[in-house]
Design a protein around this motif. Structure first.
Motif: not given
Length: 260
Positions: A144, A181, A200, A205, A209-210
């Motif tokens: 990531a 992540a 992530t 993506r 989430y990030a």
């Protein structure tokens, strides 16, 4: 009182440092407290002696930073310089004379406001345990964010609090609870928290989430120390949108020079 928007030697770029170096000398052309374009240069050294040489950081208008740099005579090898973007075009001869070449351009952003942590479809944002989760964390970061300066196996990793996002259900061939992540939040000099090593997995993506993880790290950091900072490459448009939404503001446009 806010620590953002200050000038000269009081600028957040000088007062908050995530590299744990210490100031040895400083120079400034300050004429008044409200002088927004004031140039300030700080010479940094590694107090442990592990990293030899000097690093210089600078803020202020490029023309004024260049004028101050002309007064600086390094008494040791210069490992790197971080100046206001645009300074290199004016001070290139000085910096190349120190044995440096242009390396990267990036931005320092900061916030004093705790954002709300959004719900992202039941995915769980949690504090990670570096001993228990290190192999899984390393696998995620390798894919990531392989260029992260801070890896989980770096000795400095234990200074940080590590966070992650786990899946709410099976997806893309991964088991429920799989880590998708990762990010770090490190207490740093200047009574702040610096975020980094955020990544992530590519197939996850665009799901928020990030953003949720960064919001949690930011909220915790603001609650603890009142100020959270981070850095990003200036062309990382997707990440900038996330940080803008979370309340981060641009504090310094950086041009980085490294030893060649």
């Amino acid at each position: 009182m806010t620590r953002l928007g200050r000038h000269g030697l009081d600028h957040v770029f000088h007062t908050v440092r995530n590299d744990f170096l210490e100031a040895a000398r400083s120079w400034t052309d300050s004429t008044a407290p409200d002088d927004a374009g004031v140039a300030a240069v700080v010479e940094l050294v590694d107090p442990t002696g592990e990293r030899a040489g000097r690093v210089y950081t600078a803020v202020g208008e490029p023309e004024r930073v260049t004028a101050v740099l002309r007064t600086v005579t390094p008494d040791d090898t210069v490992r790197g310089v971080l100046v206001t973007r645009g300074t290199g075009a004016l001070a290139g001869e000085i910096l190349s004379g120190w044995g440096l070449g242009p390396a990267a351009t990036w931005d320092r952003m900061a916030t004093e406001t705790a954002p709300k942590v959004p719900d992202v479809g039941g995915a769980v944002v949690e504090r990670l345990d570096l001993d228990r989760d290190i192999d899984e964390m390393a696998d995620v970061l390798a894919e990531a964010n392989p260029n992260s300066r801070l890896g989980v196996r770096d000795p400095r990793a234990r200074r940080a609090r590590w966070y992650g996002v786990r899946l709410p259900s099976d997806g893309a061939g991964r088991r429920k609870g799989a880590l998708v992540a990762v990010g770090s939040a490190t207490p740093v000099p200047g009574d702040a928290v610096h975020l980094g090593a955020i990544g992530t997995l590519p197939e996850f993506r665009g799901r928020g989430y990030a953003g949720a993880m960064t919001a949690r790290m930011t909220a915790d950091g603001v609650a603890e120390r009142g100020l959270v900072t981070l850095g990003l490459y200036d062309d990382n448009v997707a990440a900038r949108r996330v940080y803008d939404r979370l309340g981060f503001v641009l504090e310094h446009e950086v041009e980085q020079w490294h030893r060649v």
